[in-house]
Design an enzyme around this catalytic site. Structure first.
Site: not given
Ligand SMILES: Cc1ncc(COP(=O)(O)O)c(C=O)c1O
Length: 419
Positions: A96, A389, A118
């Site tokens: 993020k 992620s 948000e």
């Molecule tokens: C670690 C992590 N992966 C994935 C996501 C999903 O969001 P996005 O699809 O925008 O990557 C989030 C959302 O808070 C997240 O914290």
């Protein structure tokens, strides 16, 4: 060029096939125009060295580049080469920050004095608060009352970084209402304020802007896999909520037709929608959604037959969203990205498996990609890149609670020790 031709060209830049656009109240149009200009000048053409400063700060403050690590035991288990793109090692513990730091810096270049954002689970809110503290800009975060109650540590983290957290009590008090409230604030404060949106969603130019800040994930991974494996991967697998992790991981690979791009959504407890109670026990928007407008863009949505957005569900708060980025919807529609989903149990098993086999505790969101790897590794080719992620420390309480309720094959004993 005639006016209608230039209008059409402009429109195509704002859309991804049938998706995207700017479905917003008139009051927001000047702000979107200003943002579009800034995007073109600073991000696309590096005016005043904006992108150089962004990359330097992502290196020194954010910890980039992140490693692409061969997962030795997963590779052995699945009899193929499995590589992990370690976004869990970005400062703050998730991808993020790539976007939050980019947008807060852009706001400064635009002369804005205040940041609003948000947040749902609190990951984007904490990343924005960190970036705002780092760049010395006042910051307010809108967060649903329900989410505040279930994500207390993240609320404290935001406050510790100097942000104000504004509770949103409307509706179910979750992400959808928080976005509505932030858009409402922005409509009356556009001259001084920038809205740092948290995923590749919203009206143009947000989906492109966020994608471009996140595309560092795939750009690094593409170079790193060539160095380590000598060629491009057969598949890139990434979890999808709003889609910033997926678009970040996929963007650089889109022209590589030999690379399969797999977006893993939250299958929750079932893929059915309960129309009567306006509930979806999942967040599998790409797999099961239908076309409609949410938060300023035409995209795929979880909605009832009469167009009401339904309440979504996932064991991972960060995937729990009834919409998805318009570009991702387009890439699915054109067949370039394959949407799949795994249920809560598979994600929890993925969480425990990576923790146990590789010594990496992944975010519950990322665990969906690992759950899919277990279920479908035979279809992914010889070399697979999976994005982790984020890290899962934030999820420990949820995981312990959910694991106790279930019979999960990959879980350790989580019984409380006798005192
Ligand atoms: C670690 C992590 N992966 C994935 C996501 C999903 O969001 P996005 O699809 O925008 O990557 C989030 C959302 O808070 C997240 O914290």
């Amino acid at each position: 060029m005639s006016t209608s031709e230039s209008d059409r060209e402009r429109d195509s830049e704002r859309n991804f096939g049938d998706y995207g656009g700017q479905y917003v109240p008139e009051a927001l149009m000047p702000a979107l125009q200003e943002l579009e200009d800034a995007y073109e000048r600073y991000v696309l053409t590096n005016e005043d060295g904006f992108m150089d400063e962004f990359r330097d700060r992502m290196r020194d403050f954010g910890g980039r580049p992140t490693p692409l690590q061969r997962a030795d035991r997963l590779s052995e288990r699945y009899d193929r080469e499995v590589y992990l793109k370690r976004e869990d090692l970005v400062h703050g513990g998730a991808h993020k920050l790539n976007n939050a730091l980019g947008q807060v810096l852009l706001a400064k270049y635009m002369g804005k004095e205040r940041i609003i954002a948000e947040t749902g689970a609190g990951q984007h809110g904490t990343a924005t608060a960190m970036a705002a503290a780092h760049l010395d800009v006042p910051c307010e975060i809108y967060m649903g009352r329900t989410d505040i109650n279930r994500q207390r540590p993240n609320v404290y983290r935001m406050r510790m970084n100097g942000a104000e957290v504004n509770p949103v009590t409307a509706g179910s008090g979750t992400l959808k209402e928080a976005i509505n409230e932030t858009l409402r604030d922005w409509a009356t404060t556009v001259e001084t304020t920038h809205y740092v949106i948290g995923s590749v969603v919203g009206p143009h130019p947000f989906p492109k802007l966020v994608r471009d800040f996140q595309s560092v994930i795939g750009r690094e991974a593409r170079e790193q896999i060539r160095e380590k494996a000598g060629r491009l991967p057969d598949s890139v697998v990434a979890c999808a909520g709003g889609g910033s992790n997926t678009m970040g991981a996929f963007h650089e690979f889109v022209p590589d037709e030999g690379v399969d791009l797999v977006a893993v959504e939250a299958g929750g407890s079932s893929l059915e929608i309960d129309e009567e109670n306006a509930l979806a026990p999942n967040s599998a928007t790409l797999s099961t959604g239908t076309d409609g407008v949410l938060h300023g863009a035409m995209t795929k949505l979880l909605q009832s037959g009469d167009g009401q957005i339904v309440e979504s569900h996932s064991v991972s708060a960060g995937l729990d969203y009834a919409g998805v980025g318009p570009e991702l919807a387009h890439l699915v529609e054109t067949g370039r990205v394959k949407p799949v989903s795994v249920d809560d149990d598979a994600a929890l098993n993925g969480f425990h498996r990576l923790s146990n086999l590789e010594g990496i505790i992944p975010a519950l969101e990322s665990s969906h990609a690992l759950g899919y790897l277990e279920e479908a590794h035979d279809e992914l080719g010889e070399i697979v890149v999976v994005t982790v992620s984020g890290r899962g420390d934030k999820d420990l309480e949820t995981v312990l609670e959910e694991t106790e309720k279930r019979d999960l094959e990959a879980a350790p004993n989580v019984e409380v020790f006798d005192s």
